[in-house]
Design a protein around this motif. Structure first.
Motif, PDB file in Angstrom:
ATOM      1  N   ARG A 233     116.323  -2.125  65.904  1.00  0.00           N
ATOM      2  CA  ARG A 233     117.138  -2.122  67.119  1.00  0.00           C
ATOM      3  C   ARG A 233     117.536  -3.520  67.574  1.00  0.00           C
ATOM      4  NH1 ARG A 233     116.693   2.461  70.238  1.00  0.00           N
ATOM      5  NH2 ARG A 233     118.419   1.504  71.372  1.00  0.00           N
ATOM      6  N   ARG A 234     117.142  -4.519  66.797  1.00  0.00           N
ATOM      7  CA  ARG A 234     117.307  -5.879  67.297  1.00  0.00           C
ATOM      8  C   ARG A 234     118.755  -6.357  67.305  1.00  0.00           C
ATOM      9  NH1 ARG A 234     112.419  -9.411  64.603  1.00  0.00           N
ATOM     10  NH2 ARG A 234     110.717  -8.527  65.811  1.00  0.00           N
ATOM     11  N   GLY A 235     119.488  -6.098  66.235  1.00  0.00           N
ATOM     12  CA  GLY A 235     120.771  -6.763  66.111  1.00  0.00           C
ATOM     13  C   GLY A 235     120.539  -8.247  65.894  1.00  0.00           C
ATOM     14  N   ASP A 236     121.188  -9.053  66.694  1.00  0.00           N
ATOM     15  CA  ASP A 236     121.014 -10.503  66.620  1.00  0.00           C
ATOM     16  C   ASP A 236     119.895 -10.892  67.585  1.00  0.00           C
ATOM     17  OD1 ASP A 236     121.133 -13.236  66.684  1.00  0.00           O
ATOM     18  OD2 ASP A 236     123.306 -13.354  66.900  1.00  0.00           O
ATOM     19  N   ILE A 237     118.659 -10.998  67.071  1.00  0.00           N
ATOM     20  CA  ILE A 237     117.512 -11.235  67.947  1.00  0.00           C
ATOM     21  C   ILE A 237     117.621 -12.591  68.636  1.00  0.00           C
ATOM     22  CG2 ILE A 237     116.088 -12.155  66.089  1.00  0.00           C
ATOM     23  CD1 ILE A 237     114.936 -10.115  69.178  1.00  0.00           C
ATOM     24  N   ARG A 238     118.188 -13.567  67.964  1.00  0.00           N
ATOM     25  CA  ARG A 238     118.340 -14.866  68.613  1.00  0.00           C
ATOM     26  C   ARG A 238     119.255 -14.753  69.834  1.00  0.00           C
ATOM     27  NH1 ARG A 238     117.286 -20.116  67.337  1.00  0.00           N
ATOM     28  NH2 ARG A 238     118.426 -21.583  68.663  1.00  0.00           N
ATOM     29  N   SER A 239     120.335 -14.014  69.700  1.00  0.00           N
ATOM     30  CA  SER A 239     121.240 -13.832  70.822  1.00  0.00           C
ATOM     31  C   SER A 239     120.538 -13.128  71.983  1.00  0.00           C
ATOM     32  CB  SER A 239     122.466 -13.022  70.376  1.00  0.00           C
ATOM     33  OG  SER A 239     123.331 -12.799  71.459  1.00  0.00           O
ATOM     34  N   ILE A 240     119.699 -12.142  71.671  1.00  0.00           N
ATOM     35  CA  ILE A 240     118.955 -11.431  72.716  1.00  0.00           C
ATOM     36  C   ILE A 240     118.021 -12.388  73.442  1.00  0.00           C
ATOM     37  CG2 ILE A 240     117.192  -9.674  73.114  1.00  0.00           C
ATOM     38  CD1 ILE A 240     118.442  -8.076  70.803  1.00  0.00           C
ATOM     39  N   ILE A 241     117.285 -13.190  72.679  1.00  0.00           N
ATOM     40  CA  ILE A 241     116.336 -14.118  73.301  1.00  0.00           C
ATOM     41  C   ILE A 241     117.070 -15.165  74.136  1.00  0.00           C
ATOM     42  CG2 ILE A 241     114.563 -15.857  72.850  1.00  0.00           C
ATOM     43  CD1 ILE A 241     113.960 -14.301  70.227  1.00  0.00           C
ATOM     44  N   GLY A 263     106.789  -7.426  63.952  1.00  0.00           N
ATOM     45  CA  GLY A 263     107.254  -7.666  62.589  1.00  0.00           C
ATOM     46  C   GLY A 263     107.705  -9.093  62.337  1.00  0.00           C
ATOM     47  N   ILE A 264     107.098 -10.045  63.032  1.00  0.00           N
ATOM     48  CA  ILE A 264     107.508 -11.443  62.914  1.00  0.00           C
ATOM     49  C   ILE A 264     107.076 -11.997  61.555  1.00  0.00           C
ATOM     50  CG2 ILE A 264     107.269 -13.759  63.900  1.00  0.00           C
ATOM     51  CD1 ILE A 264     108.815 -11.746  65.604  1.00  0.00           C
ATOM     52  N   THR A 265     108.003 -12.697  60.898  1.00  0.00           N
ATOM     53  CA  THR A 265     107.738 -13.323  59.608  1.00  0.00           C
ATOM     54  C   THR A 265     107.745 -14.839  59.757  1.00  0.00           C
ATOM     55  OG1 THR A 265     110.068 -13.471  58.975  1.00  0.00           O
ATOM     56  CG2 THR A 265     108.920 -11.401  58.480  1.00  0.00           C
ATOM     57  N   ALA A 266     107.347 -15.523  58.687  1.00  0.00           N
ATOM     58  CA  ALA A 266     107.409 -16.985  58.693  1.00  0.00           C
ATOM     59  C   ALA A 266     108.839 -17.459  58.900  1.00  0.00           C
ATOM     60  CB  ALA A 266     106.847 -17.528  57.375  1.00  0.00           C
ATOM     61  N   THR A 267     109.793 -16.758  58.321  1.00  0.00           N
ATOM     62  CA  THR A 267     111.206 -17.119  58.488  1.00  0.00           C
ATOM     63  C   THR A 267     111.626 -17.003  59.947  1.00  0.00           C
ATOM     64  OG1 THR A 267     111.704 -16.390  56.237  1.00  0.00           O
ATOM     65  CG2 THR A 267     113.558 -16.566  57.767  1.00  0.00           C
ATOM     66  N   ASP A 268     111.177 -15.940  60.625  1.00  0.00           N
ATOM     67  CA  ASP A 268     111.480 -15.770  62.046  1.00  0.00           C
ATOM     68  C   ASP A 268     110.930 -16.927  62.872  1.00  0.00           C
ATOM     69  OD1 ASP A 268     112.712 -13.265  61.613  1.00  0.00           O
ATOM     70  OD2 ASP A 268     110.783 -12.236  61.761  1.00  0.00           O
TER      71      ASP A 268
END
Length: 383
Positions: A233-241, A263-268
């Motif tokens: 459901r995130r879409g663009d999570i950076r934009s949301i934050i 579900g946070i990854t090292a890349t996130d």
């Protein structure tokens, strides 16, 4: 077999948890009257991260305590690299064989978790990272997983079975919010009734837009908002934050932090550390790939010997004065000023050092800092 699919510790201690070919081979060795005095070396040929953090030595020492062997190892929490011996066992082979499976299991699993934690903590660049992987792990090994994550540098863990001294962290599940008529009433109750030392971090993505819920939680009074939006459901999570941060700041809540989980990854972590104040990381730590250690005979009856692909003879890893490392035959004189990294931890079945979780954590942090410094020096051409 005990309840919940886990083994009794005594079965592991006595060699009852092993690969069957060790028992079959040992039975033949006994009948043939063959029992060489050997040195087994534990190392890894490939490391996806380029480095590893050694963990699980506490369990290895418990496993071999009282057995007629001598063990040398890197101190727990040490960084290691491909091809470096991290542990050596000396003794008669039949006293070692059946324990190889447990030995490697302890080191492979714990070191994989500690390494993943250290990698993610490094990427967070000072933002706190918390181990939130309880629901991604078998409950019976939760203490090991949380201990390894703590050694790797996380700021706290979520599982209540974590070893004493490791701080616990956690906010609230969506089920808690849904137990009330509205998210606002759930947050208000939490603010009023949670223990005073529990941070007022409110989960803000249960029923409506993250921005809307974050502002509502801030009005009630909170130290941070937690965004746990499912990846689907995130879409663009950076934009949301960024939108949440903008609205909080615009409405006077600059001191309300943003805590990201789900579900946070090292890349996130690397991509979002500039706009997130702290991270809750689950499977990327708890389910980290194991370090693929192997244990190989490198000496038999005092003579160097090894299978194809391995270098024979016992060795020492030396730290040179400039911070680099060198592997040399055990009998070869070290470079001037070099310090040995493999140290004796068990002598003839008797532990001669104590493994401290806090000391292992401190060592991992210091060596990670030194590795980063060495990397910067190489980039600048100073080495």
């Amino acid at each position: 077999m005990s309840r919940f699919g886990s083994l009794e510790p005594d079965l592991i201690q006595n060699g009852g948890c092993t690969d069957i070919y060790f028992l079959r081979s040992q039975a033949v060795l006994e009948k043939a009257g063959v029992n060489p005095h050997v040195v087994l070396e534990v190392s890894v040929a490939s490391l996806p991260s380029g480095f590893g953090i050694l963990a699980g030595l506490d369990s290895v020492m418990e496993l071999f305590s009282g057995k007629p062997v001598t063990v040398s190892a890197l101190p727990e929490g040490s960084i290691f690299f491909e091809g470096e011996p991290v542990l050596m066992i000396e003794g008669y082979y039949q006293d070692i064989a059946r324990f190889e499976t447990a030995l490697l299991g302890f080191l492979c699993h714990a070191s994989g978790i500690a390494t993943a934690a250290a990698h993610i903590v490094s990427l967070a660049a000072g933002r706190p990272v918390y181990s939130f992987g309880s629901r991604r792990q078998h409950p019976a090994i939760a203490p090991m997983i949380e201990r390894a994550a703590w050694i790797g540098g996380v700021a706290g863990v979520s599982n209540t079975a974590a070893p004493d001294g490791i701080p616990l962290a956690g906010t609230m599940p969506h089920a808690y919010v849904l137990s009330f008529d509205t998210p606002e009433s759930a947050w208000a109750a939490y603010a009023e009734y949670a223990d005073p030392d529990v941070p007022r971090i409110m989960l803000c993505d249960t029923l409506s837009d993250e921005k809307t819920e974050a502002l509502a939680a801030a009005r009630i009074g909170c130290s941070a908002v937690r965004l746990d939006t499912p990846r689907s459901r995130r879409g663009d999570i950076r934009s949301i934050i960024e939108e949440v941060r903008w609205e909080l700041d615009t409405h006077g809540y600059q001191d309300v932090h943003i805590f990201l989980s789900g579900g946070i990854t090292a890349t996130d972590v690397a991509a979002l550390r500039d706009i997130v104040d702290s991270f809750g990381v689950g499977g990327a730590i708890a389910n980290a790939p194991v370090i693929d250690f192997s244990a190989d005979i490198v000496e038999k009856n005092t003579q160097p010997i090894a299978k194809r692909g391995r270098r024979s003879g016992r060795k020492q890893v030396w730290r040179l004065q400039n911070g680099s490392r060198r592997i040399l035959p055990f009998t070869e004189a070290p470079p001037a000023g070099a310090a040995p990294l493999l140290i004796e931890v068990i002598r003839a079945g008797r532990p001669v050092v104590t493994v401290s979780t806090e000391e292992s954590r401190r060592r991992a942090a210091e060596e990670m800092q030194e590795m980063r410094r060495m990397g910067e020096m190489r980039i600048k051409g100073e080495m």
